[in-house]
Structure formats: C-alpha cells, structure tokens
Write a protein that holds these residues in place. Structure first.
Motif, short mmCIF file in Angstrom:
data_model
loop_
_atom_site.label_atom_id
_atom_site.label_comp_id
_atom_site.label_asym_id
_atom_site.label_seq_id
_atom_site.Cartn_x
_atom_site.Cartn_y
_atom_site.Cartn_z
N GLU A 211 0.85 -1.32 -0.10
CA GLU A 211 -0.05 -0.08 0.02
C GLU A 211 0.87 1.29 -0.08
O GLU A 211 1.99 1.18 0.34
N PRO A 212 0.42 2.37 -0.37
CA PRO A 212 1.18 3.63 -0.37
C PRO A 212 1.59 4.05 0.83
O PRO A 212 0.62 3.79 2.11
N LEU A 213 2.70 4.82 1.14
CA LEU A 213 2.99 5.44 2.50
C LEU A 213 2.82 6.82 2.38
O LEU A 213 3.04 7.48 1.44
N TYR A 214 2.38 7.66 3.42
CA TYR A 214 2.54 8.85 3.61
C TYR A 214 3.40 9.57 4.64
O TYR A 214 3.30 9.14 5.85
N LEU A 215 4.29 10.28 4.26
CA LEU A 215 5.28 11.06 5.19
C LEU A 215 4.45 12.34 5.42
O LEU A 215 4.74 13.26 4.87
N HIS A 216 4.10 12.63 6.61
CA HIS A 216 3.21 13.58 7.32
C HIS A 216 4.59 14.53 8.00
O HIS A 216 4.90 14.23 8.99
N ASP A 217 4.74 15.70 7.35
CA ASP A 217 5.79 16.87 8.10
C ASP A 217 4.87 17.77 8.63
O ASP A 217 3.67 17.89 8.34
N THR A 218 5.56 18.93 8.96
CA THR A 218 4.96 20.17 9.60
C THR A 218 4.26 21.04 8.34
O THR A 218 3.44 21.54 8.70
N ASP A 219 4.89 20.74 7.36
CA ASP A 219 4.34 21.69 6.34
C ASP A 219 4.12 21.14 4.86
O ASP A 219 3.78 21.84 3.85
N ARG A 220 4.17 19.90 4.90
CA ARG A 220 3.84 19.00 3.57
C ARG A 220 3.54 17.67 3.77
O ARG A 220 3.88 17.03 4.85
N ILE A 221 3.04 16.87 2.94
CA ILE A 221 2.95 15.54 2.99
C ILE A 221 3.37 14.71 1.63
O ILE A 221 3.31 15.24 0.62
N LEU A 222 4.29 13.80 1.66
CA LEU A 222 4.92 13.33 0.61
C LEU A 222 4.10 11.72 0.41
O LEU A 222 4.01 11.02 1.54
N GLU A 223 3.70 11.30 -0.51
CA GLU A 223 3.47 10.21 -0.87
C GLU A 223 4.41 9.27 -1.28
O GLU A 223 4.81 9.67 -2.44
N VAL A 224 4.36 8.11 -1.16
CA VAL A 224 5.40 7.06 -1.88
C VAL A 224 4.52 5.68 -1.98
O VAL A 224 3.84 5.07 -1.17
N ARG A 225 4.40 5.58 -3.35
CA ARG A 225 3.66 4.41 -3.80
C ARG A 225 4.90 3.47 -4.74
O ARG A 225 5.80 4.01 -5.16
N ARG A 226 4.67 2.21 -4.76
CA ARG A 226 5.58 1.18 -5.14
C ARG A 226 4.83 0.35 -6.02
O ARG A 226 3.61 -0.03 -5.78
N SER A 227 5.50 -0.24 -6.92
CA SER A 227 4.84 -1.61 -7.71
C SER A 227 6.15 -2.45 -7.86
O SER A 227 7.06 -2.11 -7.71
N GLY A 228 5.91 -3.67 -8.23
CA GLY A 228 6.72 -4.77 -7.96
C GLY A 228 7.58 -4.99 -6.77
O GLY A 228 8.52 -5.54 -6.70
N SER A 229 6.92 -4.61 -5.73
CA SER A 229 7.27 -4.51 -4.32
C SER A 229 6.54 -4.99 -3.49
O SER A 229 5.27 -4.42 -3.12
N ALA A 230 6.84 -5.96 -2.51
CA ALA A 230 5.90 -6.32 -1.50
C ALA A 230 6.85 -6.29 -0.03
O ALA A 230 6.27 -6.82 0.96
N SER A 231 7.99 -5.45 -0.07
CA SER A 231 8.50 -5.02 1.11
C SER A 231 9.14 -3.64 0.93
O SER A 231 9.19 -3.28 -0.04
N VAL A 232 8.96 -2.93 2.01
CA VAL A 232 9.42 -1.83 2.04
C VAL A 232 10.38 -1.48 3.19
O VAL A 232 9.94 -1.89 4.59
#
Length: 289
Positions: A211-232
């Motif tokens: 599933e996607p991951l979301y890095l929440h910081d004080t002034d922005r959110i980064l989204e990280v999406r992956r494919s071909g990957s079952a490990s992070v």
C-alpha cells in the motif's frame, strides 16, 4: 548510447569541482541532478516545491565514491553479501544514458548498466539492467532486471530513497498500521501499531506490504507508491550510528528518513531464464507549501 551533444534542451552534461559527471536538468516543470556513476538521482525539485530528496551537505561527491543521499540503487542484493560490496554493484559503477526526451510535463531518462561491467563485477551471472526516470511534478523510478542466462538467478534490491524532513521528531508515517516487520536491530519480527513516530534508530523491513505510504511533516505530505514490491524498508541511523557513517552530517539524522521500495528478505525474487522484473517507486508532494 545517446550522444551527450544530442541531449534535449534543458539537459546538459556537467562536472563538479571534483570531476564527477552529472546530468543537470533545468526544465520549466522540474530541476534535477543525476550522477552517471550509479545512475544516482541526487536531487529532484518540482517547480514551486522543495526538493523531494535529501542529500548530505558534507559529501564531497568525489568520483569513485558512493553518494550519501538521493536515491542509491541497491542491486542485485540488498544489505551485505558473503562476497562483494554492501548493497551490490549498481551504485558503484558508471551507467550509460540510452535515451532522453522532454515535453511540457517534464523529462524522461533511460540508463543501462553496460554488459561488460555486469560481466566483470558479477562473474558467473547473466543480467541486463535498466533504470528509467520520469522527472516532473512527480518523481517516478523504474529499475528493470532481466535474466539473460540459462539458469535461475536470485535477486534482492531497493531504491534507497532518502526523503527530507524538517525535524525527524515532528514527522509520522501513515500506511503501515497492522503490517509485520523485521526489526534488523533486534532480528525479531514485530507488528506496527498505528502511525510510525521515530525517536530512536530505525532499521526495519516491512513485509507483505504493497500500500502507499504517507510521510506527514509540519508543512507538507509526501506520498510514496510502489509496484513490483511487497517489502518496504524504513531507515534512520539516529545520532550514535550517524557519527560512524561516511559523509553524514553530525545532525543529519534529524533531516532525513529513508523509505525504500524493495525486494528484500522474504520478498527477494527468483528470475528464471528470460524472465524480467521491474521494481518501481513514485514520490510526490500531495499537500503543502
């Protein structure tokens, strides 16, 4: 190999003061920098946004060295091996630029690791390896491996993305709740409860996770999406370990968090003759200044 004199407008071959070669991208949608050694993406700055990547400010970026930050390519093994350098050979060798083009949305680059390099660094193995970068409002990376030999070959890898944060104590990672992970510091399997907050060294491989991951910081959110990957992989060296790392600022651990699309541990792959696998990652800012 693409002749560098034929690069599209806004992409130039340049060298730093130490003599290391880079592709410098100056495009209306994005500014970026890629080292030819390791096909290493150093920086990706969509117009109107901060950099999507963290890079050590004390790294001299000398030829022949592994850069601290950006996106090192860990291939064809992740971690240590009985023989050969940590995290494999891809990040330590010179890649060839095969294709480059640009349009209104951004820039696309395709690199390959030369066959002669693969033969000399991985004797007895038969691989073809390419990296495709799409740089614009979103950063997309795709690392494709093909088994060119006559027998099955094992593969583990990671796109070792260093992401910038304002202060590691103020961020949280959403999208991991309920996931099982291997804590590489203790060697134990554990479960993630709720969001991940970081207040100590973290070195974890989350398994059976897509599933996607979301890095929440004080002034922005980064989204990280992956494919071909079952490990992070999530990694922050914290204070004590960071003092033992090459080219790492004394307080650098406060400004970075690695979130790495991977095929690691139980997610390692076995590629049969002629089979190929693509590990891909997309990083973008979905909220913030």
């Amino acid at each position: 190999m693409l002749e560098y004199a034929a690069l599209p407008d806004g992409i130039v071959l340049t060298h730093n003061s130490a003599g290391k070669a880079f592709l410098k991208i100056e495009h209306p949608a994005v500014r970026a920098l890629v080292a030819l050694e390791g096909a290493h993406l150093v920086s990706c700055i969509p117009t109107g946004q901060p950099d999507l990547l963290w890079m050590s400010q004390v790294d001299a970026q000398a030829p022949g060295g592994v850069l601290r930050g950006g996106v090192p390519l860990c291939w064809p093994w992740f971690g240590s091996a009985q023989s050969g350098p940590a995290h494999g050979i891809a990040r330590r060798n010179l890649w060839q630029l095969e294709h480059a083009d640009a349009d209104q949305q951004g820039v696309r680059l395709r690199f390959s690791l030369p066959a002669a390099t693969l033969r000399s660094t991985l004797p007895g193995e038969c691989w073809a390896l390419t990296l495709e970068l799409s740089l614009g409002a979103t950063l997309h990376m795709a690392l494709t491996t093909r088994n060119t030999g006559q027998t099955a070959q094992s593969l583990s890898q990671a796109l070792h993305s260093y992401l910038p944060v304002s202060d590691i104590s103020r961020v949280r990672v959403e999208g991991l709740a309920g996931a099982r992970y291997l804590d590489q510091l203790s060697g134990k399997m554990q479960s993630q409860h709720g969001a991940l907050h970081i207040d100590q060294e973290v070195d974890r491989i989350y398994l059976d996770h897509r599933e996607p991951l979301y890095l929440h910081d004080t002034d922005r959110i980064l989204e990280v999406r992956r494919s071909g990957s079952a490990s992070v992989v999530l990694w922050n060296p914290w204070q004590a370990k960071s003092t033992r790392l090459d080219n790492f600022p004394a307080e650098g651990y406060r400004q970075m968090l690695c979130i790495e699309a991977a095929n690691a541990d139980a997610d390692a792959r076995l590629l049969h003759p002629g089979e190929q696998h693509t590990l891909a990652c997309e990083i973008c800012q979905i909220a913030g200044k």
